[in-house]
Design a protein around this motif. Structure first.
Motif, mmCIF file in Angstrom:
data_model
loop_
_atom_site.group_PDB
_atom_site.id
_atom_site.type_symbol
_atom_site.label_atom_id
_atom_site.label_comp_id
_atom_site.label_asym_id
_atom_site.label_seq_id
_atom_site.Cartn_x
_atom_site.Cartn_y
_atom_site.Cartn_z
ATOM 1 N N GLU A 83 -34.279 -1.329 -67.371
ATOM 2 C CA GLU A 83 -33.877 -1.692 -68.734
ATOM 3 C C GLU A 83 -32.669 -2.628 -68.699
ATOM 4 O O GLU A 83 -32.651 -3.675 -69.360
ATOM 5 N N ARG A 84 -31.670 -2.245 -67.913
ATOM 6 C CA ARG A 84 -30.440 -3.044 -67.826
ATOM 7 C C ARG A 84 -30.738 -4.450 -67.300
ATOM 8 O O ARG A 84 -30.261 -5.449 -67.848
ATOM 9 N N PRO A 93 -34.113 2.313 -75.751
ATOM 10 C CA PRO A 93 -33.359 2.569 -74.522
ATOM 11 C C PRO A 93 -34.014 3.575 -73.595
ATOM 12 O O PRO A 93 -34.593 4.571 -74.024
ATOM 13 N N ALA A 94 -33.880 3.297 -72.295
ATOM 14 C CA ALA A 94 -34.299 4.242 -71.262
ATOM 15 C C ALA A 94 -33.086 4.970 -70.701
ATOM 16 O O ALA A 94 -33.194 6.098 -70.223
ATOM 17 N N GLY A 95 -31.910 4.328 -70.754
ATOM 18 C CA GLY A 95 -30.695 4.906 -70.197
ATOM 19 C C GLY A 95 -29.795 5.519 -71.247
ATOM 20 O O GLY A 95 -30.094 5.505 -72.453
ATOM 21 N N HIS A 96 -28.666 6.036 -70.780
ATOM 22 C CA HIS A 96 -27.714 6.713 -71.668
ATOM 23 C C HIS A 96 -26.345 6.039 -71.688
ATOM 24 O O HIS A 96 -25.431 6.535 -72.321
ATOM 25 N N ASP A 97 -26.217 4.920 -71.006
ATOM 26 C CA ASP A 97 -24.937 4.208 -70.973
ATOM 27 C C ASP A 97 -25.206 2.721 -71.209
ATOM 28 O O ASP A 97 -25.751 2.028 -70.345
ATOM 29 N N HIS A 98 -24.830 2.263 -72.391
ATOM 30 C CA HIS A 98 -25.089 0.868 -72.743
ATOM 31 C C HIS A 98 -23.812 0.051 -72.864
ATOM 32 O O HIS A 98 -23.784 -0.988 -73.513
ATOM 33 N N ARG A 99 -22.777 0.512 -72.163
ATOM 34 C CA ARG A 99 -21.532 -0.244 -72.178
ATOM 35 C C ARG A 99 -21.688 -1.603 -71.501
ATOM 36 O O ARG A 99 -20.900 -2.516 -71.764
ATOM 37 N N LEU A 107 -37.279 -8.058 -77.181
ATOM 38 C CA LEU A 107 -37.668 -6.689 -77.505
ATOM 39 C C LEU A 107 -37.948 -5.952 -76.201
ATOM 40 O O LEU A 107 -38.840 -6.342 -75.437
ATOM 41 N N VAL A 108 -37.179 -4.910 -75.924
ATOM 42 C CA VAL A 108 -37.354 -4.127 -74.707
ATOM 43 C C VAL A 108 -37.981 -2.794 -75.081
ATOM 44 O O VAL A 108 -37.371 -1.969 -75.765
ATOM 45 N N LEU A 109 -39.223 -2.589 -74.646
ATOM 46 C CA LEU A 109 -39.983 -1.379 -74.947
ATOM 47 C C LEU A 109 -40.004 -0.456 -73.736
ATOM 48 O O LEU A 109 -39.620 -0.842 -72.629
ATOM 49 N N GLU A 110 -40.475 0.761 -73.961
ATOM 50 C CA GLU A 110 -40.672 1.676 -72.831
ATOM 51 C C GLU A 110 -41.906 1.268 -72.040
ATOM 52 O O GLU A 110 -41.865 1.133 -70.820
ATOM 53 N N ASP A 111 -43.027 1.055 -72.754
ATOM 54 C CA ASP A 111 -44.284 0.740 -72.077
ATOM 55 C C ASP A 111 -45.176 -0.024 -73.056
ATOM 56 O O ASP A 111 -45.616 0.527 -74.066
ATOM 57 N N LEU A 112 -45.455 -1.276 -72.760
ATOM 58 C CA LEU A 112 -46.284 -2.093 -73.648
ATOM 59 C C LEU A 112 -47.702 -1.532 -73.789
ATOM 60 O O LEU A 112 -48.390 -1.832 -74.761
ATOM 61 N N SER A 131 -39.453 -1.394 -69.916
ATOM 62 C CA SER A 131 -38.465 -0.798 -69.007
ATOM 63 C C SER A 131 -39.089 0.239 -68.084
ATOM 64 O O SER A 131 -38.477 0.657 -67.104
ATOM 65 N N ALA A 132 -40.317 0.695 -68.421
ATOM 66 C CA ALA A 132 -41.004 1.749 -67.657
ATOM 67 C C ALA A 132 -40.151 3.012 -67.567
ATOM 68 O O ALA A 132 -40.216 3.745 -66.587
ATOM 69 N N GLU A 133 -39.365 3.259 -68.592
ATOM 70 C CA GLU A 133 -38.508 4.451 -68.670
ATOM 71 C C GLU A 133 -37.505 4.502 -67.517
ATOM 72 O O GLU A 133 -37.043 5.577 -67.120
ATOM 73 N N ASP A 134 -37.139 3.337 -67.000
ATOM 74 C CA ASP A 134 -36.197 3.233 -65.884
ATOM 75 C C ASP A 134 -34.908 2.590 -66.387
ATOM 76 O O ASP A 134 -34.915 1.409 -66.755
ATOM 77 N N PRO A 135 -33.789 3.326 -66.412
ATOM 78 C CA PRO A 135 -32.538 2.770 -66.946
ATOM 79 C C PRO A 135 -32.085 1.493 -66.244
ATOM 80 O O PRO A 135 -31.593 0.568 -66.900
ATOM 81 N N GLU A 136 -32.263 1.420 -64.936
ATOM 82 C CA GLU A 136 -31.830 0.216 -64.208
ATOM 83 C C GLU A 136 -32.716 -0.977 -64.557
ATOM 84 O O GLU A 136 -32.237 -2.099 -64.717
#
Length: 346
Positions: free
Chosen positions: A118-119, A137-143, A78-83, A111-116
């Motif tokens: 999160e990845r 998700p924190a990012g906009h590209d989940h490819r 489970l990947v959250l923005e901020d626990l 993820s701390a609202e950081d797309p990288e």
């Protein structure tokens, strides 16, 4: 000769093994394995001796070895923005309860609202062979997740949709909630209403702003540029936005906020303001009902979000191959007083 210093036993990394249990119980390794794994073929007396040895030694089965042999982890990520965000507590707990009911372990991170970040976190969980993922998700590209999904990692996105891939998604009705909250303020006589939201790259922030704009448009009200402020939820930034909206000859008479962290700062600023200002917050806040006046909110059901996402994930893990779905859960407006304050008459 001087005494040779005695080496202390290492505190960590010296766990008892099945071999230790077998030696203490006076049985073979296969017998210990049968007892530990609940297999038949062991007499009652032998099982008792093995279990006594397990208790005395503090032996714990090495599930990692079983995982490698079976090729499954019986775990989900489970990947959250901020626990630390109170909104995610009930969501996390609901996911954990569903996972537990399915005999799976939950591993989570922020993820701390950081797309990288999160990845990196998502791929690290995949490298540890989790069976499935639930991602805020924190990012906009989940490819980057496509190879993992093709390899069988079930994935569900919650609170915000995935970017550039088609995946199961569970959302709250951010647009409808903000629209109803703004309409509520309009119904109580307000015409100058400000909106303070999160960063504009975040899906929920944009949807809530869209709901606010739609409600104002429905009522035939024009929005001034300085009535809208999007940005970080840092208290300094939010405080500046509130002070700006309340300044000048025609200040706003009401504010709608985009999330709970923004609401808390706005409540603090308004407590020192000389005139009452109406407030509707998106997301409930702790003790919001005990303030005077109580804080009117657009409440999401975070637990239902988490439970719905987890149930969808295990639906996939059970072999469902239907097309990805998007579930939108309703919000509800809870009137407690702050959203019912009328505009000033002078």
């Amino acid at each position: 000769m001087p005494d040779t210093p005695r080496r202390s036993e290492p505190r960590y990394g010296n766990r008892p093994t099945m071999k230790d249990v077998a030696a203490r119980a006076g049985v073979g390794l296969k017998t210990v394995s049968r007892v530990v794994n609940g297999e038949p073929g062991v007499t009652t007396d032998t099982e008792r001796r093995v279990r006594e040895a397990i208790d005395v030694l503090g032996f714990r089965r090495n599930d990692s070895a079983r995982v490698l042999r079976k090729g499954r982890t019986a775990s989900i990520g489970l990947v959250l923005e901020d626990l630390a965000d109170p909104f995610y507590g009930p969501l996390n707990r609901a996911v954990e309860e569903v996972a537990r009911a399915h005999g799976a372990l939950l591993i989570n991170g922020s993820s701390a609202e950081d797309p990288e970040r999160e990845r990196e976190l998502v791929l690290a969980l995949c490298a540890r062979r989790v069976d499935g993922l639930i991602v805020i998700p924190a990012g906009h590209d989940h490819r980057y997740l496509e190879p993992e999904i093709k390899a069988g990692v079930a994935t569900v996105f919650v609170d915000r949709p995935a970017g550039l891939i088609d995946a199961d998604t569970v959302l709250s009705d951010s647009f409808g909630g903000a629209r109803s909250g703004t309409a509520h303020l309009i119904a109580h006589g307000h015409r100058r209403i400000g909106f303070i939201g999160d960063q504009p790259r975040i899906h929920t922030a944009i949807e809530r702003l869209r709901g606010y704009r739609t409600a104002m448009e429905d009522a035939g009200l024009t929005i001034q540029e300085d009535w809208v402020s999007l940005g970080t939820t840092a208290p300094e930034r939010v405080r500046e936005a509130v002070v700006s909206m309340l300044a000048g000859p025609a200040p706003v008479t009401a504010i709608i906020t985009g999330n709970n962290r923004v609401t808390v700062t706005v409540v603090r600023v308004l407590a020192t303001h000389r005139r009452p200002v109406a407030l509707v917050g998106f997301d409930d806040i702790e003790l919001g009902d005990l303030l005077d006046p109580g804080v009117t909110v657009i409440a999401q059901d975070a637990a239902t979000l988490g439970r719905t996402a987890a149930e969808r994930l295990f639906h996939r893990l059970d072999g469902a191959a239907d097309a990805p779905s998007r579930v939108i859960l309703p919000t509800r407006l809870i009137a407690r007083g702050s959203g019912e304050i009328p505009p000033p008459t002078d």
